[in-house]
Motif scaffolding. Sequence first.
Motif, PDB file in Angstrom:
ATOM      1  N   ALA A 135      57.455 -33.369  93.677  1.00  0.00           N
ATOM      2  CA  ALA A 135      56.474 -33.368  94.769  1.00  0.00           C
ATOM      3  C   ALA A 135      55.753 -32.220  95.178  1.00  0.00           C
ATOM      4  O   ALA A 135      56.310 -31.117  94.908  1.00  0.00           O
ATOM      5  CB  ALA A 135      57.193 -33.936  95.807  1.00  0.00           C
ATOM      6  N   PRO A 136      54.682 -32.191  95.477  1.00  0.00           N
ATOM      7  CA  PRO A 136      53.792 -30.939  95.948  1.00  0.00           C
ATOM      8  C   PRO A 136      54.608 -30.109  97.066  1.00  0.00           C
ATOM      9  O   PRO A 136      54.467 -28.955  97.101  1.00  0.00           O
ATOM     10  CB  PRO A 136      52.516 -31.358  96.304  1.00  0.00           C
ATOM     11  N   THR A 137      55.419 -30.882  97.929  1.00  0.00           N
ATOM     12  CA  THR A 137      56.326 -29.972  98.697  1.00  0.00           C
ATOM     13  C   THR A 137      57.450 -29.456  98.587  1.00  0.00           C
ATOM     14  O   THR A 137      58.152 -29.092  99.125  1.00  0.00           O
ATOM     15  CB  THR A 137      56.534 -31.276  99.970  1.00  0.00           C
ATOM     16  N   ILE A 188      61.193 -43.806  89.108  1.00  0.00           N
ATOM     17  CA  ILE A 188      61.473 -42.342  88.859  1.00  0.00           C
ATOM     18  C   ILE A 188      60.206 -41.414  89.588  1.00  0.00           C
ATOM     19  O   ILE A 188      60.494 -40.621  90.415  1.00  0.00           O
ATOM     20  CB  ILE A 188      61.639 -41.578  87.501  1.00  0.00           C
ATOM     21  N   LYS A 189      59.049 -41.905  89.203  1.00  0.00           N
ATOM     22  CA  LYS A 189      57.958 -41.133  89.977  1.00  0.00           C
ATOM     23  C   LYS A 189      57.886 -41.504  91.440  1.00  0.00           C
ATOM     24  O   LYS A 189      57.584 -40.390  92.273  1.00  0.00           O
ATOM     25  CB  LYS A 189      56.637 -41.776  89.280  1.00  0.00           C
ATOM     26  N   HIS A 190      58.149 -42.641  92.103  1.00  0.00           N
ATOM     27  CA  HIS A 190      58.248 -42.864  93.475  1.00  0.00           C
ATOM     28  C   HIS A 190      59.175 -41.875  94.324  1.00  0.00           C
ATOM     29  O   HIS A 190      59.177 -41.540  95.134  1.00  0.00           O
ATOM     30  CB  HIS A 190      58.427 -44.309  93.783  1.00  0.00           C
ATOM     31  N   ALA A 191      60.483 -42.025  93.395  1.00  0.00           N
ATOM     32  CA  ALA A 191      61.686 -41.036  94.071  1.00  0.00           C
ATOM     33  C   ALA A 191      61.178 -39.667  94.019  1.00  0.00           C
ATOM     34  O   ALA A 191      61.551 -39.147  95.098  1.00  0.00           O
ATOM     35  CB  ALA A 191      62.839 -41.597  93.146  1.00  0.00           C
ATOM     36  N   VAL A 227      59.516 -36.635  82.645  1.00  0.00           N
ATOM     37  CA  VAL A 227      58.922 -37.885  82.029  1.00  0.00           C
ATOM     38  C   VAL A 227      57.794 -37.662  81.272  1.00  0.00           C
ATOM     39  O   VAL A 227      57.227 -36.425  80.861  1.00  0.00           O
ATOM     40  CB  VAL A 227      58.074 -38.717  83.490  1.00  0.00           C
ATOM     41  N   SER A 228      57.341 -38.375  80.541  1.00  0.00           N
ATOM     42  CA  SER A 228      56.443 -38.361  79.541  1.00  0.00           C
ATOM     43  C   SER A 228      55.014 -38.075  80.381  1.00  0.00           C
ATOM     44  O   SER A 228      54.616 -38.555  81.454  1.00  0.00           O
ATOM     45  CB  SER A 228      56.290 -39.630  78.804  1.00  0.00           C
ATOM     46  N   GLY A 265      47.079 -35.909  93.315  1.00  0.00           N
ATOM     47  CA  GLY A 265      47.926 -34.705  93.897  1.00  0.00           C
ATOM     48  C   GLY A 265      49.170 -35.201  94.418  1.00  0.00           C
ATOM     49  O   GLY A 265      49.876 -34.527  95.026  1.00  0.00           O
ATOM     50  N   ARG A 266      49.566 -36.149  93.961  1.00  0.00           N
ATOM     51  CA  ARG A 266      50.883 -36.928  94.520  1.00  0.00           C
ATOM     52  C   ARG A 266      52.133 -36.219  93.737  1.00  0.00           C
ATOM     53  O   ARG A 266      52.986 -36.323  94.094  1.00  0.00           O
ATOM     54  CB  ARG A 266      51.124 -38.445  94.438  1.00  0.00           C
ATOM     55  N   LEU A 267      51.860 -35.953  92.527  1.00  0.00           N
ATOM     56  CA  LEU A 267      53.006 -35.095  91.751  1.00  0.00           C
ATOM     57  C   LEU A 267      52.195 -33.755  91.110  1.00  0.00           C
ATOM     58  O   LEU A 267      51.256 -33.822  90.866  1.00  0.00           O
ATOM     59  CB  LEU A 267      53.330 -36.061  90.378  1.00  0.00           C
ATOM     60  N   VAL A 268      53.281 -33.148  90.762  1.00  0.00           N
ATOM     61  CA  VAL A 268      52.786 -31.609  89.999  1.00  0.00           C
ATOM     62  C   VAL A 268      53.805 -31.352  88.890  1.00  0.00           C
ATOM     63  O   VAL A 268      54.779 -32.015  89.097  1.00  0.00           O
ATOM     64  CB  VAL A 268      52.614 -30.382  90.989  1.00  0.00           C
ATOM     65  N   ILE A 269      53.246 -30.787  87.790  1.00  0.00           N
ATOM     66  CA  ILE A 269      54.187 -30.255  86.865  1.00  0.00           C
ATOM     67  C   ILE A 269      54.556 -28.964  87.056  1.00  0.00           C
ATOM     68  O   ILE A 269      53.938 -28.193  87.448  1.00  0.00           O
ATOM     69  CB  ILE A 269      53.273 -30.512  85.494  1.00  0.00           C
ATOM     70  N   LEU A 270      55.977 -28.757  86.858  1.00  0.00           N
ATOM     71  CA  LEU A 270      56.565 -27.493  87.056  1.00  0.00           C
ATOM     72  C   LEU A 270      56.601 -26.792  85.708  1.00  0.00           C
ATOM     73  O   LEU A 270      56.850 -27.366  84.649  1.00  0.00           O
ATOM     74  CB  LEU A 270      57.882 -27.388  87.363  1.00  0.00           C
ATOM     75  N   GLN A 271      56.159 -25.383  85.582  1.00  0.00           N
ATOM     76  CA  GLN A 271      56.036 -24.654  84.371  1.00  0.00           C
ATOM     77  C   GLN A 271      57.699 -24.067  84.225  1.00  0.00           C
ATOM     78  O   GLN A 271      58.203 -23.377  84.843  1.00  0.00           O
ATOM     79  CB  GLN A 271      55.149 -23.294  84.498  1.00  0.00           C
ATOM     80  N   VAL A 272      58.239 -24.699  83.396  1.00  0.00           N
ATOM     81  CA  VAL A 272      59.764 -24.171  83.430  1.00  0.00           C
ATOM     82  C   VAL A 272      59.965 -23.757  81.882  1.00  0.00           C
ATOM     83  O   VAL A 272      59.369 -24.531  80.788  1.00  0.00           O
ATOM     84  CB  VAL A 272      60.606 -25.673  83.243  1.00  0.00           C
ATOM     85  N   GLU A 273      61.115 -22.824  81.537  1.00  0.00           N
ATOM     86  CA  GLU A 273      61.201 -22.411  80.191  1.00  0.00           C
ATOM     87  C   GLU A 273      61.841 -23.468  79.474  1.00  0.00           C
ATOM     88  O   GLU A 273      62.575 -24.223  79.788  1.00  0.00           O
ATOM     89  CB  GLU A 273      62.129 -21.327  80.311  1.00  0.00           C
ATOM     90  N   ASN A 274      61.449 -23.353  77.918  1.00  0.00           N
ATOM     91  CA  ASN A 274      61.952 -24.541  77.027  1.00  0.00           C
ATOM     92  C   ASN A 274      61.345 -25.892  77.573  1.00  0.00           C
ATOM     93  O   ASN A 274      61.852 -26.495  76.750  1.00  0.00           O
ATOM     94  CB  ASN A 274      63.599 -24.431  76.950  1.00  0.00           C
ATOM     95  N   PHE A 275      60.185 -25.954  78.208  1.00  0.00           N
ATOM     96  CA  PHE A 275      59.524 -27.194  78.248  1.00  0.00           C
ATOM     97  C   PHE A 275      57.800 -27.072  78.068  1.00  0.00           C
ATOM     98  O   PHE A 275      57.593 -25.844  78.256  1.00  0.00           O
ATOM     99  CB  PHE A 275      59.721 -27.696  79.851  1.00  0.00           C
TER     100      PHE A 275
END
Length: 302
Positions: free
Chosen positions: A171-173, A229-232, A242-243, A254-264
């Motif tokens: 979530a953005p928060t 999963i998305k709603h949670a 998720v895909s 803007g309801r979800l954001v992608i985190l930049q994570v090592e090995n992803f």
Amino acid sequence: MPYSLSQIRIFEAVAQYESYTRAAEKLFMTQPAVSMQIKQLEEDSGLALFERQGKKMCLTPIGKEVQHYASRVLQAHNDMLGVMKELKGTKGGHLVVSVATTANYFVTQLLAEFSQQHEGINITLDVTNRHTLLDQLENHEPDMVIMGEPPKGHGLQSERLMENPLVVIAAPTHPLVSIGRPLLLSDVLAERFIVREKGSGTRSAIERHLHKYNASCKNSLEMRSNETIKHAVEAGLGLGIVSMHTIQPELDSGRLVILQVENFPIHRHWHVVMRKGKRLSPIAREFKQFVMAEAPRFVRNA
């Protein structure tokens, strides 16, 4: 005594579901009718095709031999129907497609555009889990399936369609969103994750990927669909994996954001899967060509 196509189809269904009741539901028959047909088939052939093991009706070694040929008979029958339609030269046709739940977003868009280009066709679309997709392929139901990595063997053939990256979402928060650097895998896995149920293709891919780094999700909540999963995750219950192709509307709004994570991201692929040797109808052949050429237009990659 010759055996009817109906008997062969009933035999195949019982072999697949290991249950008279489930086979009857699938075939829209009563359980006693299915049981009677199997009993008649065994009496006429003089062969014991099934044996009861607890609550399951399991194939005997002889039954497994018969199933091999029953599967080929049903495949040949479906191919014959396809050829007959082709020889009639009809402009329409019936397209039967099954897809993994994670592919639903872009496949429905593909079908919408394809149907606009081919007026008069009938389309049956089933969006379901990996286990059911494999059952459907085993039972010769769909023209083709769009899913992740198919299992080896099982009388299947597949073609790689395009990349299907799995990404970490929040979530953005969420506190991790404000960190202005790529995140360490160990830091991210310390958070609670919302994950798919065991047995799903996505869950298996995540577990295999994390195992390479001797890591796992220690704190997780299990959900049975990507939508939940998305709603949670939106509600702040945790992170998700998720895909990329299931979250485009949420990213755009803007309801979800992608985190930049090592090995992803986890690098996977979509595949178009069919029974080996299956002869496609003209409309199914056209749709397969359309999917292979146009699918990348409908997705955003990480």
